[in-house]
Design a protein around this motif. Structure first.
Motif, PDB file in Angstrom:
ATOM      1  N   CYS A   1     -23.305  36.778  57.497  1.00  0.00           N
ATOM      2  CA  CYS A   1     -23.627  35.424  57.077  1.00  0.00           C
ATOM      3  C   CYS A   1     -25.102  35.323  56.742  1.00  0.00           C
ATOM      4  CB  CYS A   1     -23.273  34.400  58.144  1.00  0.00           C
ATOM      5  SG  CYS A   1     -23.707  32.717  57.642  1.00  0.00           S
ATOM      6  N   GLU A   2     -25.406  34.987  55.494  1.00  0.00           N
ATOM      7  CA  GLU A   2     -26.797  34.936  55.050  1.00  0.00           C
ATOM      8  C   GLU A   2     -27.493  33.661  55.489  1.00  0.00           C
ATOM      9  OE1 GLU A   2     -26.338  35.392  50.900  1.00  0.00           O
ATOM     10  OE2 GLU A   2     -25.226  33.537  50.644  1.00  0.00           O
ATOM     11  N   MET A   3     -26.734  32.698  56.017  1.00  0.00           N
ATOM     12  CA  MET A   3     -27.345  31.475  56.506  1.00  0.00           C
ATOM     13  C   MET A   3     -27.520  31.506  58.018  1.00  0.00           C
ATOM     14  SD  MET A   3     -27.847  29.956  53.719  1.00  0.00           S
ATOM     15  CE  MET A   3     -28.407  28.326  54.163  1.00  0.00           C
ATOM     16  N   GLY A   4     -27.189  32.618  58.639  1.00  0.00           N
ATOM     17  CA  GLY A   4     -27.404  32.750  60.072  1.00  0.00           C
ATOM     18  C   GLY A   4     -26.451  31.927  60.918  1.00  0.00           C
ATOM     19  N   ILE A   5     -25.265  31.654  60.396  1.00  0.00           N
ATOM     20  CA  ILE A   5     -24.268  30.956  61.189  1.00  0.00           C
ATOM     21  C   ILE A   5     -23.531  31.984  62.046  1.00  0.00           C
ATOM     22  CG2 ILE A   5     -22.143  29.574  61.076  1.00  0.00           C
ATOM     23  CD1 ILE A   5     -23.147  28.558  58.355  1.00  0.00           C
ATOM     24  N   ASP A   6     -23.339  31.678  63.312  1.00  0.00           N
ATOM     25  CA  ASP A   6     -22.574  32.577  64.170  1.00  0.00           C
ATOM     26  C   ASP A   6     -21.096  32.328  63.923  1.00  0.00           C
ATOM     27  OD1 ASP A   6     -22.638  33.384  67.765  1.00  0.00           O
ATOM     28  OD2 ASP A   6     -21.576  34.271  66.069  1.00  0.00           O
TER      29      ASP A   6
ATOM     30  N   MET B   1     -30.515  37.985  58.145  1.00  0.00           N
ATOM     31  CA  MET B   1     -30.761  36.623  58.631  1.00  0.00           C
ATOM     32  C   MET B   1     -30.345  36.508  60.089  1.00  0.00           C
ATOM     33  SD  MET B   1     -31.846  33.588  58.051  1.00  0.00           S
ATOM     34  CE  MET B   1     -31.949  33.152  56.314  1.00  0.00           C
ATOM     35  N   PRO B   2     -31.268  36.072  60.954  1.00  0.00           N
ATOM     36  CA  PRO B   2     -30.923  35.964  62.370  1.00  0.00           C
ATOM     37  C   PRO B   2     -29.916  34.856  62.619  1.00  0.00           C
ATOM     38  CG  PRO B   2     -33.106  35.070  61.963  1.00  0.00           C
ATOM     39  CD  PRO B   2     -32.658  35.682  60.677  1.00  0.00           C
ATOM     40  N   SER B   3     -29.032  35.079  63.582  1.00  0.00           N
ATOM     41  CA  SER B   3     -28.009  34.078  63.875  1.00  0.00           C
ATOM     42  C   SER B   3     -28.173  33.498  65.277  1.00  0.00           C
ATOM     43  CB  SER B   3     -26.619  34.685  63.725  1.00  0.00           C
ATOM     44  OG  SER B   3     -26.515  35.868  64.478  1.00  0.00           O
ATOM     45  N   SER B   4     -29.392  33.573  65.816  1.00  0.00           N
ATOM     46  CA  SER B   4     -29.609  33.072  67.167  1.00  0.00           C
ATOM     47  C   SER B   4     -29.693  31.551  67.171  1.00  0.00           C
ATOM     48  CB  SER B   4     -30.907  33.654  67.720  1.00  0.00           C
ATOM     49  OG  SER B   4     -31.987  33.253  66.891  1.00  0.00           O
ATOM     50  N   ASN B   5     -29.542  30.977  68.368  1.00  0.00           N
ATOM     51  CA  ASN B   5     -29.706  29.533  68.516  1.00  0.00           C
ATOM     52  C   ASN B   5     -31.131  29.104  68.180  1.00  0.00           C
ATOM     53  OD1 ASN B   5     -27.118  28.964  69.215  1.00  0.00           O
ATOM     54  ND2 ASN B   5     -27.464  28.934  71.414  1.00  0.00           N
ATOM     55  N   ARG B   6     -32.071  29.971  68.492  1.00  0.00           N
ATOM     56  CA  ARG B   6     -33.471  29.659  68.206  1.00  0.00           C
ATOM     57  C   ARG B   6     -33.697  29.519  66.714  1.00  0.00           C
ATOM     58  NH1 ARG B   6     -37.893  29.689  71.031  1.00  0.00           N
ATOM     59  NH2 ARG B   6     -36.790  30.575  72.798  1.00  0.00           N
ATOM     60  N   ALA B   7     -33.117  30.420  65.928  1.00  0.00           N
ATOM     61  CA  ALA B   7     -33.254  30.340  64.468  1.00  0.00           C
ATOM     62  C   ALA B   7     -32.623  29.052  63.953  1.00  0.00           C
ATOM     63  CB  ALA B   7     -32.606  31.558  63.818  1.00  0.00           C
ATOM     64  N   TRP B   8     -31.519  28.661  64.557  1.00  0.00           N
ATOM     65  CA  TRP B   8     -30.848  27.432  64.152  1.00  0.00           C
ATOM     66  C   TRP B   8     -31.747  26.219  64.448  1.00  0.00           C
ATOM     67  CZ3 TRP B   8     -25.444  25.667  66.394  1.00  0.00           C
ATOM     68  CH2 TRP B   8     -24.949  24.615  65.613  1.00  0.00           C
ATOM     69  N   TRP B   9     -32.437  26.270  65.574  1.00  0.00           N
ATOM     70  CA  TRP B   9     -33.354  25.193  65.919  1.00  0.00           C
ATOM     71  C   TRP B   9     -34.451  25.072  64.878  1.00  0.00           C
ATOM     72  CZ3 TRP B   9     -38.513  24.560  66.913  1.00  0.00           C
ATOM     73  CH2 TRP B   9     -38.892  23.366  67.548  1.00  0.00           C
TER      74      TRP B   9
END
Lengths: 470, 388
Positions: B322-327, B206-214
């Motif tokens: 983190c499987e939810m992509g949280i940094d 799971m990516p943890s980038s800001n873009r993925a969070w967006w």
């Protein structure tokens, strides 16, 4: 101050840059990085090797971070510091109002090591670039046919395993030992002290820890200092041979060097800045040259150098706080220092007054502005331990005092009050321990120990106390 | 000795065999996707093998096996089998042991045996571990939902309806206040059960980038809005506005939601993406239940992941796992507790941390945002980070 130049992009230099930027959004900050590799977590290197993380995960800051926070990163090597300017090896001059030397340290060398490492028979763990080399060495050497000397007669092992020798029993040495065991090597650790980790652990903790490591297949050989290393004799070297000052020689498929580090003081020496082992600094981290500071494991305060990641970070924040007149970073109080490590998967946590540890520990743990050289007497150690399964004491070792312990907490006292807490196999909640420092030792019971715990929920621990007067 | 070696091999698992974005990973993703496509729309693909399950199907639910029973059985077997592996892998952690047993028990008991037994006694095939909006039909009127349940003999249908209402209107807010959304997402939900067991090897994808969070916020909350709208609209057109021109539109919307979100996103993409983006793609980007629970976790819950002040060495293990992509590392470095809406409380970040920096816990709600100010805060970025 309007121009700040920091030499070194390790944790000390990077933290200083970040802390300074936080204090002053308009400050002109330049970070000089001699290495091409961006800032990374050095303590994390071991965990890349064991497979927990990957090399790319070691970088905490995104590539855009420096632009976003307007910190200029210059990939160049500094040559010397003149008054008001850093002179680079390529001749460029970078002017400053304040300069911070955070050049760190380099691994201590061993005669012959370069050649043996180039041949892929030895390795060391210091930089991110070492990861690939270590993987290569440990993978290729595993299949090599051993010489007779690599199977010492005193090891009664039925199944032939490749042999690894680790030189040094500091944290890096023990990490390399754990790695060699994980990769299937019979591992022997040779170290000059009488006991490994003697600066931070007491006898009981040390015996217990050693017994657990020995159960994994590691043997310890004390009082042995490495003198030189070479490839095993013969046309096709099977491994490396170490000569010890005692006259002993040992051969192994792989030799891992963990001999400690030496501060990188060349730039300071060239510039006429006072150095001893490291760069001599005062309580505000200023060197003998006005406007030039030094932090991290290159800095020596009161004759002491700390090689800890945590200390480097705190020193950077403390130094910057001092520039802006802010109060010292909490935890900069040496009576509230902290340290943590992991030995073969066993957590080690420490909170409290480092002056209550053996003298040399003050070097390792912490160097702060206030310094703490005071002689402390009357140390009392109360020990709590908690256990489930009986631990098998390996043949030939002394059974530890608490054979079934899976966790051990040591209360270190002074004048009957709690001065510090050391824990093995049990995570400590920093706030809770700090709040109880200074409390009378007699008031600390298993319930209170449990309130210090930072273990996952539902973890059951019941504590048994054995009191030890030191 | 060979038993221990086998356990070690099992525990180590497929982790090393499906390298990130490798051809094998894409192949597995394709197989999983095709499986789900078949289950939803081409059930007849599975006809040749259904006979294998006829005996258990007759015994459990009094009817011959169909492809849905095949699906449920495979799902449950996967959770149980990989659950054993997860239990062994994380056996040193009391929280992980209990949590794994919980999801195995809930999947077997509440999401497999009970619903099949309800069917065997001619009652609605009710899943007590799923609520609206994850199973939106449980609060929909008429033949699509509650009406159909109530039409069964005896009081079972009514009991199910009341149970469902209590769970979403009372139990959910109360439990989320005390424990955060982990009580559901990591201890009860069947999607979570498969994610934590069969999906454990893929959590690092799971990516943890800001873009993925967006993207997470851009997709998740509109889907919640959609299901709320559809539910309200269904009630309106079945009651006060029945017979209006809106009725067929709303019905179509409800059916479309079931297809696009319920089946395609939740099932096909949700599981098909395991090898490529980890086991929580549905949970992070689509699940309306997660959205509701997450909002409450963020603003009104006692749950937090406490950071043990200065111990972090920035190794990155937490963020990676983190499987939810949280940094997670970002919070750990700063001594800032994690109260993110997307955190499902799986506890793996705390489990893998080599320095004991993190702990999942519940505590006084006014203290959860407290950041130990002196020790570690370096900066709120003076200039905001670009989307990276």
């Amino acid at each position: 101050m309007s121009k700040l130049v920091i030499v070194g992009n390790g944790v000390a230099g990077v933290t200083a840059a970040r802390a300074a930027r936080r204090r002053d959004a308009r400050l002109d900050i330049t970070l000089l990085a001699a290495e091409a590799t961006p800032y990374y977590s050095r303590p994390g290197l071991h965990y890349v090797l064991t497979g927990l993380t990957r090399p790319e995960d070691l970088h905490p800051l995104p590539a855009s971070y420096w632009d976003t926070n307007r910190i200029r990163v210059v990939h160049a090597e500094a040559h010397q510091i003149e008054a008001g300017a850093v002179v680079l090896t390529d001749g460029r001059r970078i002017p400053f109002d304040r300069c911070v030397l955070a050049t760190g340290s380099r691994p201590r060398d061993l005669a012959g090591a370069a050649e043996v490492m180039a041949a892929g028979l030895a390795c060391r763990l210091h930089r991110k670039e070492d990861i690939e080399a270590i993987n290569y060495v440990l993978t290729t050497q595993r299949e090599v046919q051993p010489t007779p000397e690599m199977q010492p007669p005193d090891r009664a092992t039925a199944a032939p395993q490749p042999r690894a020798i680790v030189l040094g029993a500091g944290l890096t040495g023990l990490e390399l030992a754990e790695l060699c065991v994980q990769r299937g090597y019979r591992t022997d650790v040779f170290f000059p002290e009488l006991d490994p980790q003697q600066a931070i652990l007491d006898d009981v903790e040390r015996t217990w820890l050693l017994a657990r490591m020995t159960a994994h297949g590691v043997s310890f050989f004390r009082g042995e200092s490495a003198q030189s290393i070479r490839m095993t004799p013969g046309p096709f070297p099977a491994g490396a041979e170490v000569l010890f000052t005692s006259g002993r020689t040992e051969q192994a498929h792989v030799v891992a060097l963990a001999l400690g580090v030496e501060p990188c003081v060349a730039i300071a020496q060239r510039s006429g800045i006072a150095t001893s082992r490291g760069i001599t600094v005062g309580p505000d981290f200023q060197t003998t040259q006005s406007g030039v500071f030094a932090i991290g494991d290159v800095a020596e305060m009161d004759g002491r150098i700390s090689t800890l990641w945590y200390t480097a970070r705190q020193q950077a924040m403390q130094m910057v706080d001092g520039w802006y007149g802010a109060k010292l970073v909490a935890g900069a109080d040496p009576r509230e220092a902290y340290n943590s490590a992991q030995f073969f998967g066993i957590d080690y946590h420490f909170w409290g007054d480092t002056s209550l540890l053996p003298g040399s520990a003050q070097d390792i743990h912490f160097v702060s502005a206030s310094g703490n050289r005071a002689e402390r007497r009357g140390k009392v150690a109360n020990r709590f331990w908690s256990g489930k399964r009986p631990m098998v004491a390996p043949k030939g070792t002394d059974a530890p005092e608490n054979p079934s312990a899976t966790r051990m907490v040591r209360l270190i006292g002074f004048d009957g009050k709690l001065g510090a807490v050391s824990a093995l196999g049990y995570r400590l909640r920093g706030d809770a321990v700090r709040a109880d420092l200074g409390r009378p030792l007699v008031t600390i019971d298993p319930h209170r120990i449990s309130t210090w715990g930072f273990e996952p929920e539902f973890t059951q621990t019941s504590w048994i106390r054995t009191e030890v007067r030191a | 000795m060979s038993g221990i070696k086998t356990i070690q091999r099992v525990v180590k698992g497929v982790r090393n065999r499906f390298a990130s974005r490798s051809p094998k990973a894409y192949l597995l993703a394709l197989v999983l996707t095709l499986f789900y496509v078949g289950i939803y729309w081409y059930g007849w693909w599975f006809d040749p093998v259904l006979w294998l399950l006829d005996r258990p199907s007759m015994w459990l639910r009094g009817a011959p096996a169909d492809h849905w029973f095949l699906y449920g059985t495979l799902y449950t077997v996967a959770v149980l089998g990989f659950g054993v592996r997860t239990f062994l892998r994380r056996r040193d952690d009391a929280y992980q042991r209990l949590r794994t047993i919980s999801v195995m028990f809930v999947q077997l008991g509440l999401a497999y045996l009970l619903p099949n037994w309800f069917r065997a006694i001619n009652q609605p095939e009710f899943y007590p571990s799923y609520f609206w909006p994850l199973k939106p039909e449980y609060l929909w009127p008429g033949d699509q939902g509650m009406g159909w349940m109530l039409s069964h003999p005896g009081g079972w249908g009514l009991a199910f309806v009341i149970f469902g209402l209590l769970m979403i209107l009372v139990a959910t807010p109360v439990l989320t206040y005390f424990y955060g959304k982990r009580w559901y997402c990591s201890w009860v939900c069947g999607c979570g059960a498969l994610a934590e067991t069969a999906g454990d090897d893929f959590r690092t994808e799971m990516p943890s980038s800001n873009r993925a969070w967006w993207w997470e916020r851009a997709l998740l909350y509109p889907i919640l809005g959609l299901i709320v709208l559809i539910t309200v609209a269904l009630w309106l057109v079945s009651g006060p506005m029945s017979g209006s021109v809106a009725a067929p539109i709303v019905q179509t919307a409800a059916r479309w939601y079931g297809f696009a979100i319920g089946a395609t996103f939740s099932g096909v993409i949700g599981v098909g993406a395991y090898p490529l983006m980890g086991p929580r793609v549905w949970c992070r980007y689509g699940c309306p239940m997660a959205a509701i629970l997450g909002v409450q976790q963020r603003i009104f819950s006692r749950f937090r992941i406490t950071v043990n002040s200065g111990q972090c060495i920035s190794c990155g293990a937490c963020t990676r796992h983190c499987e939810m992509g949280i940094d997670v590392r970002r919070y750990a470095e700063r001594g800032e507790p994690i109260t993110r809406a997307s955190c499902v409380g799986c506890g793996i970040c705390a489990n893998v941390c080599p320095r004991g920096v993190l702990r999942l816990e519940n505590g006084p709600i006014d203290e959860r945002r407290y950041i130990i100010p002196e020790l570690l805060i370096l900066e709120e970025d003076v200039f905001r980070d670009k989307l990276s």
